[in-house]
Enzyme design. Structure first.
Site, mmCIF file in Angstrom:
data_model
loop_
_atom_site.group_PDB
_atom_site.id
_atom_site.type_symbol
_atom_site.label_atom_id
_atom_site.label_comp_id
_atom_site.label_asym_id
_atom_site.label_seq_id
_atom_site.Cartn_x
_atom_site.Cartn_y
_atom_site.Cartn_z
ATOM 1 N N GLU A 222 0.865 -1.181 0.000
ATOM 2 C CA GLU A 222 0.000 0.000 0.000
ATOM 3 C C GLU A 222 0.896 1.225 0.000
ATOM 4 O O GLU A 222 1.966 1.214 0.614
ATOM 5 C CB GLU A 222 -0.900 0.006 1.244
ATOM 6 C CG GLU A 222 -1.699 1.287 1.381
ATOM 7 C CD GLU A 222 -2.851 1.207 2.364
ATOM 8 O OE1 GLU A 222 -2.756 0.413 3.323
ATOM 9 O OE2 GLU A 222 -3.831 1.946 2.175
ATOM 10 N N CYS A 424 -6.591 0.900 2.644
ATOM 11 C CA CYS A 424 -7.528 2.019 2.506
ATOM 12 C C CYS A 424 -7.286 2.830 1.241
ATOM 13 O O CYS A 424 -8.215 3.463 0.743
ATOM 14 C CB CYS A 424 -7.441 2.904 3.736
ATOM 15 S SG CYS A 424 -8.170 2.118 5.175
ATOM 16 N N ASN A 557 -12.547 -3.359 0.774
ATOM 17 C CA ASN A 557 -11.529 -3.395 1.821
ATOM 18 C C ASN A 557 -12.138 -2.923 3.128
ATOM 19 O O ASN A 557 -12.478 -1.741 3.244
ATOM 20 C CB ASN A 557 -10.359 -2.474 1.441
ATOM 21 C CG ASN A 557 -9.294 -2.424 2.520
ATOM 22 O OD1 ASN A 557 -8.616 -3.405 2.768
ATOM 23 N ND2 ASN A 557 -9.165 -1.275 3.174
ATOM 24 N N GLU A 558 -12.344 -3.837 4.044
ATOM 25 C CA GLU A 558 -12.838 -3.464 5.383
ATOM 26 C C GLU A 558 -14.099 -2.610 5.307
ATOM 27 O O GLU A 558 -14.275 -1.705 6.119
ATOM 28 C CB GLU A 558 -11.793 -2.664 6.157
ATOM 29 C CG GLU A 558 -10.494 -3.351 6.390
ATOM 30 C CD GLU A 558 -9.566 -2.578 7.315
ATOM 31 O OE1 GLU A 558 -9.861 -1.414 7.645
ATOM 32 O OE2 GLU A 558 -8.540 -3.157 7.713
HETATM 33 O O1 AHR Z 1 -2.451 -1.489 6.876
HETATM 34 C C1 AHR Z 1 -2.841 -0.196 7.174
HETATM 35 C C2 AHR Z 1 -4.339 0.016 7.061
HETATM 36 O O2 AHR Z 1 -4.997 -0.807 7.976
HETATM 37 C C3 AHR Z 1 -4.952 -0.368 5.755
HETATM 38 O O3 AHR Z 1 -4.859 0.637 4.821
HETATM 39 C C4 AHR Z 1 -6.365 -0.617 6.104
HETATM 40 O O4 AHR Z 1 -6.980 -1.533 5.254
HETATM 41 C C5 AHR Z 1 -6.302 -1.077 7.538
HETATM 42 O O5 AHR Z 1 -7.202 -0.447 8.330
#
Ligand code: AHR
Length: 828
Positions: A222, A424, A557-558
């Protein structure tokens, strides 16, 4: 899907324990008591809905010492998630409804339901009171009650005593659970005082071998902590595109001129940018410089530009000059901290539209923090954009490539897949910030840079092409994750527009067909035939006519599992399934290992028969130690698991032997459950020193050095020693204490490619564990032993490797606090 851990047994016991002291005074157990529900005003209800009970509305007892039974999930982390005036009611079917105001205006509402006050269904949000039967209507008025000496305002109602009793046991259970999860090695001297060395007999049962995933260890990439720009992406010029966008909360000077300045007579001034005649519509800003001999335009790079003596650097820029201007030469120099030149080249610019100019510079010295200086030998208005400097030595020598040392450190993990671009970042801060893959491919000047969710700038120079290429280079399967049509669940909200672009919003339904098509186009970009598809053609034009062989795609994602999410996810999922049934779609089940999104996400994914779901959990080492049976009880008929983000977190967030071994211990249980856990990736991966938004990370770095953590070596030992077959083994430990047994992890796998058997032994105890390995009958064979050990707080430990014989293994002693990986090369 129920995932009660072995703690469930304890919970069952708790129900038969005498109830807590404050209940003793009503041991003759009334049929009914009063329940008081409230939120605390001093924290604006951030700690959620609280409960107290009373036998008589006079004496009130807190249920759970202020435990928040449901917390508001609306808005960005921290500031926004508040709960005002929660009103708890119950309908005729017994379902609890809680409705609360989201902010001081009192106009916007949150609402959630629960069958038992312990488990809560997904929350909904409204622009007005949600109405009848939702906890809002009713004649009751708020009342005052003194709970734990504090006057609180809330609602009262009569409930059966047994319901309160259940809640009290629930909080006792949670407290016990928290105690287990807080298990730390700093308590070991006391916890394990006098513990004698332990003996383990491990008897492998090769006849019961069963297949497991051969993709268990992957990487999560990321652009967080300057992971891409200023990190893995080898570009040395910061803000090369003049697109840094000022925004509230930005660092001082964070604007289109960030990292740039004009120098004249020893003084610096801000640059001027314009947008009238851009190089590309996606890259509207460029510098307008009244150039003259003696002046210079300088860039300070990312914490300076680090150069290596003798190495070559590719410089390029786009320049334009108003018609009629007299062009000329611009000298390009790299200067050390004292202003001494360490490299020089030049480019020519002339009147007319944008043209790319290039030059190569060779560094005459090692420099830690050089500055790029453009020095004109002409006078006139110069427009410049995409001013770039790349080392020629990138990973595998690719142009627009990746930083060689960092990329090699990733390759050395032997990751079997790579996730991208988040996290994220994939779904962004609001729908306008969703990562759109099409913005990240094609010529660099046509890519659409943006501010990322972590508060800094992404050039998207490390885009989908570079990502797919890197996966191919290191033999990892690509695993792109795309937003499910909704932004990050912690996006800021737009007041008065609950369902617009913020947290609860989604891409408008009328735009969803186009969004779904974008996702399908990515599959074509990766795998399609350049003769038949324009996106595949674009891939070929970028230098890769052959397909990248994409097999997986993550959607979401989440995310909050809301109707808005479900509607969009289902559309995307069905479209992929219909057109590309060979692609494995990975769904999402929230940010935690339990709770509302986890449960609703699993239910939803199971109903849709999504092949795999992405679980995330950042937990304490104690959680990992005490939940090694987490996957043992998973239903084998449900979707498979991709543990996409996890890490052991200690209070000050170090990455040390304690966290690394807790992860190693847990991974033995993941290998054991490799029939349903298909993939895992530690997160986050990269962090640039001085620019971290998140700790711990797997690899820290600065411009000069790469600093893998202890946790990195856990990942590497697993990644380099993965298997595709699990060999069950019986464990006999000569100490029956549960807390001793849980600190020992064992896993035996076979790698069918080499035929090697790999034994992983984890010892998180302060004493050695004598290990007798039985069941592997071969007499001869070469054995490679790697041991990672140290004191729990050690952040510098590195694995030590040696070759031994099979005989040496018959009495192996695991050192205290260690991970041992024993690779047995059996004669074929
Ligand atoms: O790994 C850091 C963050 O943690 C990621 O962007 C997110 O998916 C999670 O909350």
């Amino acid at each position: 899907m129920k995932h009660l851990t072995h703690l469930a047994a304890l919970c069952a016991c708790l129900t038969s324990l005498p109830v807590a002291a404050h209940v003793q005074e009503v041991m003759n157990e009334p049929d009914s008591v009063y329940l008081f529900s409230y939120a605390t005003v001093n924290d604006a209800g951030r700690s959620g809905l609280k409960l107290a009970w009373s036998p008589d509305t006079e004496r009130w007892f807190s249920i759970g010492n202020g435990y928040g039974y449901v917390k508001c999930d609306y808005g960005a982390w921290g500031a926004e998630k508040r709960m005002f005036n929660p009103h708890l009611t119950r309908d005729e079917k017994g379902l609890w409804h809680c409705a609360w105001q989201l902010n001081e205006s009192g106009k916007e509402w949150g609402q959630a339901t629960s069958p038992d006050l312990m488990k809560w269904n997904p929350q909904s949000y409204y622009l007005q009171s949600p109405g009848e039967g939702t906890g809002i209507q009713g004649s009751e008025t708020r009342k005052k009650a003194v709970v734990e000496g504090v006057v609180e305002q809330g609602y009262m109602q009569k409930v059966a005593w047994e319901e309160v009793d259940r809640l009290l046991k629930f909080v006792d259970y949670r407290a016990y659970r928290d105690q287990l999860h807080n298990e730390r090695t700093e308590q070991d001297a006391q916890r394990f005082a006098g513990l004698a060395p332990v003996s383990l007999q491990l008897t492998v049962r090769p006849e019961e071998a069963r297949p497991i995933s051969d993709k268990l260890i992957g990487i999560f990439f990321e652009d967080i902590n300057y992971g891409a720009d200023g990190g893995l992406y080898a570009e040395l010029v910061q803000n090369r595109d003049f697109e840094y966008t000022p925004k509230e909360g930005s660092a001082q000077g964070w604007d289109h001129g960030y990292a740039w300045s004009v120098w004249e007579n020893g003084k610096s001034s801000a640059i001027q940018v314009a947008t009238e005649h851009p190089l590309h519509a996606n890259n509207p800003h460029y510098v307008v410089w009244q150039a003259k001999p003696g002046s210079s335009l300088r860039n300070t790079g990312f914490d300076g530009i680090t150069l290596k003596k003798g190495e070559k650097y590719d410089f390029s820029l786009f320049a334009s000059m108003p018609e009629g201007s007299k062009g000329g030469k611009v000298v390009v120099r790299l200067l050390d901290a004292q202003g001494k030149e360490v490299a020089q080249a030049s480019v020519k610019v002339k009147a007319g539209d944008w043209k790319k100019q290039t030059a190569v510079l060779t560094a005459q010295a090692d420099v830690e923090a050089a500055v790029l200086s453009l020095e004109p030998e002409l006078t006139g208005e110069l427009h410049l954009d995409m001013i770039s400097l790349f080392p020629q030595k990138t990973f595998k020598g690719h142009k627009n490539g990746l930083r060689a040392d960092l990329a090699q450190t990733l390759a050395d993990l032997h990751p079997r897949f790579m996730r991208f671009p988040g996290g994220c970042v994939a779904h962004g801060n609001g729908i306008d910030n969703i990562y759109r893959w099409k913005n990240s491919v094609g010529p660099l000047e046509a890519r659409k840079p943006m501010r990322n969710l972590w508060g800094y700038h992404q050039t998207l120079g490390l885009g989908y092409f570079e990502y797919f290429q890197f996966c191919e280079d290191i033999g990892a399967e690509p695993l792109p994750v795309l937003a499910a049509g909704v932004p990050c669940q912690n996006s800021a909200c737009i007041p008065g527009k609950l369902l617009s672009g913020g947290q609860q919003g989604g891409i408008p339904m009328e735009e969803m067909d186009a969004y779904v098509q974008d996702i399908l186009d990515l599959i074509e970009y990766a795998n399609g035939d350049p003769k038949k598809n324009k996106w595949a053609k674009m891939r070929a034009e970028a230098g890769h006519p052959k397909p990248f062989n994409l097999k997986y795609i993550g959607i979401g994602n989440e995310d909050l599992i809301t109707p808005i999410f479900e509607e969009r996810f289902e559309m995307i999922f069905k479209a992929i399934k219909e057109k590309y049934p060979e692609i494995t779609v990975i769904g999402t089940v929230g940010p935690f290992y339990e709770g509302t999104d986890y449960e609703a996400g699993w239910k939803f994914a199971s109903r849709l028969q999504v092949p795999m779901v992405d679980e995330h959990y950042y937990n304490t080492p104690g959680w990992f130690i005490n939940n090694q049976d987490y996957y043992d009880r998973y239903d084998r008929s449900k979707p498979k698991v991709y543990l996409g983000e996890y890490a052991a977190h200690l209070p000050s967030r170090p990455n040390n032997i304690e966290t690394a071994l807790a992860e190693a211990l847990y991974l033995t249980s993941v290998e054991r459950n490799g029939d349903i856990v298909s993939m895992t990736s530690y997160a986050p991966l990269l962090a640039k020193e001085g620019h971290t938004q998140w700790n711990p990370d797997l690899i820290y770095f600065n411009n000069k050095e790469v600093k893998p953590t202890v946790g990195y070596y856990t990942q590497q030992l697993y990644g380099q020693n993965s298997g595709d077959t699990y060999l069950p083994a019986d464990r006999k430990i000569d100490n029956s204490r549960q807390d001793v047994q849980r600190r020992i992890g064992t896993s035996v796998v076979r790698d069918s490619k080499t035929g090697d058997v790999i034994v992983k032994l984890v010892n998180l105890l302060p004493v050695p564990v004598k290990t007798q390995l039985n069941g592997l009958t071969q007499e001869e064979g070469q054995v490679t032993l790697q041991v990672l050990s140290g004191t729990p707080t050690d952040q510098q430990a590195r694995p030590v490797k040696k070759e031994i014989s099979l005989k040496d293994l018959s009495q192996y002693e695991m050192p205290a606090y260690s991970l041992s990986v024993i690779r047995i090369h059996l004669p074929k």
